[in-house]
Design a protein around this motif. Structure first.
Motif, short mmCIF file in Angstrom:
data_model
loop_
_atom_site.label_atom_id
_atom_site.label_comp_id
_atom_site.label_asym_id
_atom_site.label_seq_id
_atom_site.Cartn_x
_atom_site.Cartn_y
_atom_site.Cartn_z
N GLU A 6 -48.01 73.46 -142.45
CA GLU A 6 -47.80 72.14 -143.00
C GLU A 6 -49.11 71.57 -143.54
N SER A 7 -48.98 70.65 -144.48
CA SER A 7 -50.15 69.97 -145.03
C SER A 7 -49.73 68.61 -145.55
N GLY A 8 -50.73 67.75 -145.73
CA GLY A 8 -50.48 66.47 -146.38
C GLY A 8 -50.44 65.27 -145.46
N GLY A 9 -50.44 65.48 -144.16
CA GLY A 9 -50.38 64.35 -143.25
C GLY A 9 -51.64 63.50 -143.33
N THR A 10 -51.47 62.18 -143.24
CA THR A 10 -52.58 61.26 -143.30
C THR A 10 -52.13 59.90 -142.80
N THR A 11 -52.97 58.90 -142.93
CA THR A 11 -52.61 57.54 -142.57
C THR A 11 -52.26 56.74 -143.83
N VAL A 12 -51.12 56.08 -143.79
CA VAL A 12 -50.68 55.24 -144.90
C VAL A 12 -50.25 53.88 -144.36
N GLN A 13 -50.22 52.90 -145.23
CA GLN A 13 -49.78 51.57 -144.82
C GLN A 13 -48.26 51.49 -144.86
N ALA A 14 -47.72 50.62 -144.04
CA ALA A 14 -46.28 50.39 -144.03
C ALA A 14 -45.81 50.01 -145.44
N GLY A 15 -44.70 50.59 -145.83
CA GLY A 15 -44.18 50.37 -147.17
C GLY A 15 -44.66 51.38 -148.18
N GLY A 16 -45.63 52.18 -147.80
CA GLY A 16 -46.18 53.17 -148.71
C GLY A 16 -45.37 54.45 -148.74
N SER A 17 -45.88 55.40 -149.52
CA SER A 17 -45.22 56.69 -149.70
C SER A 17 -46.17 57.82 -149.39
N LEU A 18 -45.60 58.95 -149.04
CA LEU A 18 -46.41 60.12 -148.72
C LEU A 18 -45.56 61.36 -148.89
N ARG A 19 -46.18 62.43 -149.38
CA ARG A 19 -45.50 63.72 -149.45
C ARG A 19 -46.23 64.72 -148.57
N SER A 21 -46.02 68.82 -147.08
CA SER A 21 -45.54 70.10 -147.59
C SER A 21 -45.58 71.17 -146.52
N CYS A 22 -44.75 72.18 -146.72
CA CYS A 22 -44.70 73.31 -145.81
C CYS A 22 -44.67 74.59 -146.64
N THR A 23 -45.58 75.49 -146.35
CA THR A 23 -45.62 76.76 -147.04
C THR A 23 -45.21 77.86 -146.10
N LEU A 24 -44.23 78.65 -146.55
CA LEU A 24 -43.71 79.77 -145.75
C LEU A 24 -44.27 81.07 -146.28
N SER A 25 -44.73 81.91 -145.39
CA SER A 25 -45.20 83.24 -145.78
C SER A 25 -44.68 84.25 -144.76
N ASN A 74 -38.91 75.95 -156.52
CA ASN A 74 -38.28 77.20 -156.89
C ASN A 74 -39.32 78.24 -157.26
N GLY A 75 -39.15 79.43 -156.74
CA GLY A 75 -40.08 80.51 -157.03
C GLY A 75 -41.24 80.57 -156.06
N ALA A 76 -41.35 79.58 -155.19
CA ALA A 76 -42.42 79.57 -154.19
C ALA A 76 -41.82 79.19 -152.85
N GLY A 77 -42.40 79.67 -151.79
CA GLY A 77 -41.89 79.36 -150.45
C GLY A 77 -42.44 78.05 -149.94
N TYR A 95 -43.25 68.50 -138.07
CA TYR A 95 -43.23 69.94 -137.96
C TYR A 95 -42.24 70.55 -138.96
N CYS A 96 -42.65 71.63 -139.55
CA CYS A 96 -41.79 72.43 -140.41
C CYS A 96 -41.17 73.54 -139.57
N ALA A 97 -39.91 73.83 -139.83
CA ALA A 97 -39.21 74.88 -139.10
C ALA A 97 -38.39 75.73 -140.07
N ALA A 98 -38.16 76.97 -139.67
CA ALA A 98 -37.38 77.88 -140.51
C ALA A 98 -36.49 78.76 -139.64
#
Length: 124
Positions: A6-19, A21-25, A74-77, A95-98
């Motif tokens: 997983e990646s991308g976790g951080t601190t954001v303010q309420a009302g904000g947005s965040l993405r 990601s999870c990479t599978l290999s 598409n084309g990437a895990g 947590y990402c799960a598969a």
């Protein structure tokens, strides 16, 4: 052996947005069901969203279905969780799960592979 990161976790303010990601290999991602769970200290890990890669079927936890979007590259895990209108109660380690089955389960036991988690903090 399947590896999830997983990646991308951080601190954001309420009302904000965040993405995040999870990479599978180590596996054929097109055959998996991918999911996001979250957990706060002292509580059980809870289901957030899942996607069946074969047909793109998606299922969300009720409290996030109007604010979160699970999407694949598409084309990437890679699976993303786009989060909008974040609330302090969304603060958790995500947590990402598969799983190689196509059950689209909502329980921890439904998934065989897990990442190490990424921390999301929503400040009020």
């Amino acid at each position: 052996q399947v590896h999830l990161e997983e990646s991308g976790g951080t601190t954001v303010q309420a009302g904000g947005s965040l993405r995040i990601s999870c990479t599978l290999s180590g596996g054929t991602f097109s055959r998996f069901t991918m999911a996001w769970f979250r957990q706060v200290p002292g509580k059980e890990r809870e289901f957030v969203a899942c996607m069946r890669w074969t047909d793109g079927a998606i299922y969300y936890k009720d409290s996030v279905k109007d604010r979160f979007i699970i999407a694949r590259e598409n084309g990437a895990g890679i699976v993303h969780l786009q989060m909008f209108s974040l609330k302090p109660e969304d603060t958790a380690t995500y947590y990402c799960a598969a799983d190689r089955r196509t059950l689209m389960g909502t329980m921890v036991s439904d998934y065989e592979s897990w990442g190490q988690g990424t921390r999301v903090t929503v400040s009020s």
